[in-house]
Design a protein around this motif. Sequence first.
Motif, short mmCIF file in Angstrom:
data_model
loop_
_atom_site.label_atom_id
_atom_site.label_comp_id
_atom_site.label_asym_id
_atom_site.label_seq_id
_atom_site.Cartn_x
_atom_site.Cartn_y
_atom_site.Cartn_z
N PRO A 289 0.70 -1.26 0.00
CA PRO A 289 0.10 -0.25 0.03
C PRO A 289 0.77 1.24 0.02
O PRO A 289 1.88 1.19 0.43
CB PRO A 289 -0.86 -0.11 1.24
CG PRO A 289 -0.01 -1.05 2.17
CD PRO A 289 0.65 -2.15 1.17
N CYS A 290 0.25 2.22 -0.36
CA CYS A 290 0.98 3.80 -0.40
C CYS A 290 0.83 4.11 0.99
O CYS A 290 0.00 3.93 1.68
CB CYS A 290 0.24 4.91 -1.22
SG CYS A 290 0.05 4.17 -2.84
N ALA A 291 2.15 4.69 1.36
CA ALA A 291 2.21 5.02 2.79
C ALA A 291 2.82 6.37 2.90
O ALA A 291 4.00 6.63 2.33
CB ALA A 291 3.35 3.97 3.42
N LEU A 292 2.51 7.27 3.61
CA LEU A 292 2.75 8.59 3.74
C LEU A 292 3.02 8.85 5.21
O LEU A 292 2.24 8.75 5.98
CB LEU A 292 1.69 9.82 3.38
CG LEU A 292 2.04 11.04 3.72
CD1 LEU A 292 3.47 11.64 2.87
CD2 LEU A 292 0.70 12.13 3.08
N THR A 293 4.38 9.14 5.69
CA THR A 293 4.62 9.26 7.13
C THR A 293 5.04 10.87 7.26
O THR A 293 5.97 11.38 6.55
CB THR A 293 5.59 8.29 7.67
OG1 THR A 293 5.45 7.17 7.07
CG2 THR A 293 5.96 8.68 8.96
N LEU A 294 4.41 11.71 8.18
CA LEU A 294 4.90 13.02 8.37
C LEU A 294 5.30 12.88 9.90
O LEU A 294 4.69 12.61 10.87
CB LEU A 294 3.56 13.83 8.26
CG LEU A 294 2.97 13.70 6.83
CD1 LEU A 294 1.62 14.39 6.91
CD2 LEU A 294 3.96 14.38 5.80
N ASN A 295 6.47 13.64 10.07
CA ASN A 295 7.08 13.93 11.43
C ASN A 295 7.77 15.52 11.61
O ASN A 295 8.15 15.86 10.75
CB ASN A 295 7.93 12.84 11.76
CG ASN A 295 7.53 11.50 12.01
OD1 ASN A 295 6.90 11.12 12.88
ND2 ASN A 295 8.05 10.53 10.93
N ILE A 296 7.41 16.04 12.83
CA ILE A 296 8.16 17.10 13.28
C ILE A 296 8.69 16.97 14.63
O ILE A 296 7.82 16.64 15.41
CB ILE A 296 7.41 18.27 13.02
CG1 ILE A 296 6.74 18.51 11.99
CG2 ILE A 296 7.90 19.30 13.65
CD1 ILE A 296 5.78 19.65 11.48
#
Length: 370
Positions: A289-296
């Motif tokens: 599956p497409c996976a988008l990960t965002l972190n700050i």
Amino acid sequence: MKTIFKQHLNQEILMNNHSIQIERAFNFMRVNPVFFLWLIWFIFLALDISLRYLGALKIAPHEIILLNFVGGGVVNHFWFFFFLPQVVFLKKWKLVLIQLAIIISIYFIIKLYLLGYWSTNDIQLTPFFVNEAIRLLQFILYTSAIWGFYIMGIRQELLKKLEIDLIKLQIEHKSLQLNPHFVLNMITQFSASIMKVSKSLFKEFSLFTEILSYSYKNHQKQNYLDQELRILENYIACQKYRFGKKLQFIISKNFSIIEPNKFPLPKWTLMTFLENVFKHGNCYDSKCPCALTLNIFPWQDKMLFTFSLTNALEDSPPEFSSEFGIEAVSRILNYYFPGNVQLFHGKSSTEFNLLLYICYGGCIKDRTPR
């Protein structure tokens, strides 16, 4: 007197004609650099001989004149086309410096041999090498000045081409774009009608409206990371509404209680990466599956934003591509955040991966045009 008065009134026309003549000279130099360089070299030779005749000075044998013309011309040719470009643009000077030394040495040796063959007097080596070095230095200075004008002509042509391309792009953009206010006003009107029919459909339509409104936002206005991230989520929600359960997309984010509403980000940069997933990737593979990960999160004395995308590859690539993708976005981000951006991307036989780091700190400057 009338002629002088007319010339005074027509100064702008005269200046324009003069600039056209200068531009023609630059174009001739740019198109025919070899011919131009040897033409200048020939004019210099003719002028030197003429001045010696007029001043009744001693003229060297024809063989020596020919050797000076050919040998000095070869050195100038090498200096013009190889040495200066390598040193100025490529910062590679070691190899070309050795090559230049070899060429000059061969020239000196041949000339020294011929002078010894034709001259009955003994040749003093020190004065010979000093005079020849001074002569070559003068020639190299002249050639360097000509090379500067040559590069100026090329840069002028490139700037003109960029201006023409920009004008064409602006014309194409205007011809394809409806007035944003008209579009958004009509959508608002439709949205009000949809609200009466279905609240769930109104919600989905509102997400699309927000994306469209964001796309019309003037790129010269300040934009922030939270605005881009909100549009990313809306875009994925719209795609899920469009494709239903077929779409395989996972989003995870961790902002460590940090709101990204103060972090500047050029509009549509992250959206370009996300759009490319749907243009070039396979979004329906349940195994990948497409996976988008965002972190700050805090990093040293700064804040680090990470953006990660993974998706399966499409079996057949699309026939049409806008050619505005990863490399273009990378240049934009490096302009806005010089030294504070790292972008990695690669693909295997089955999937594509992209990882972006943006370091937000005290050195970040707002480069939005005013």
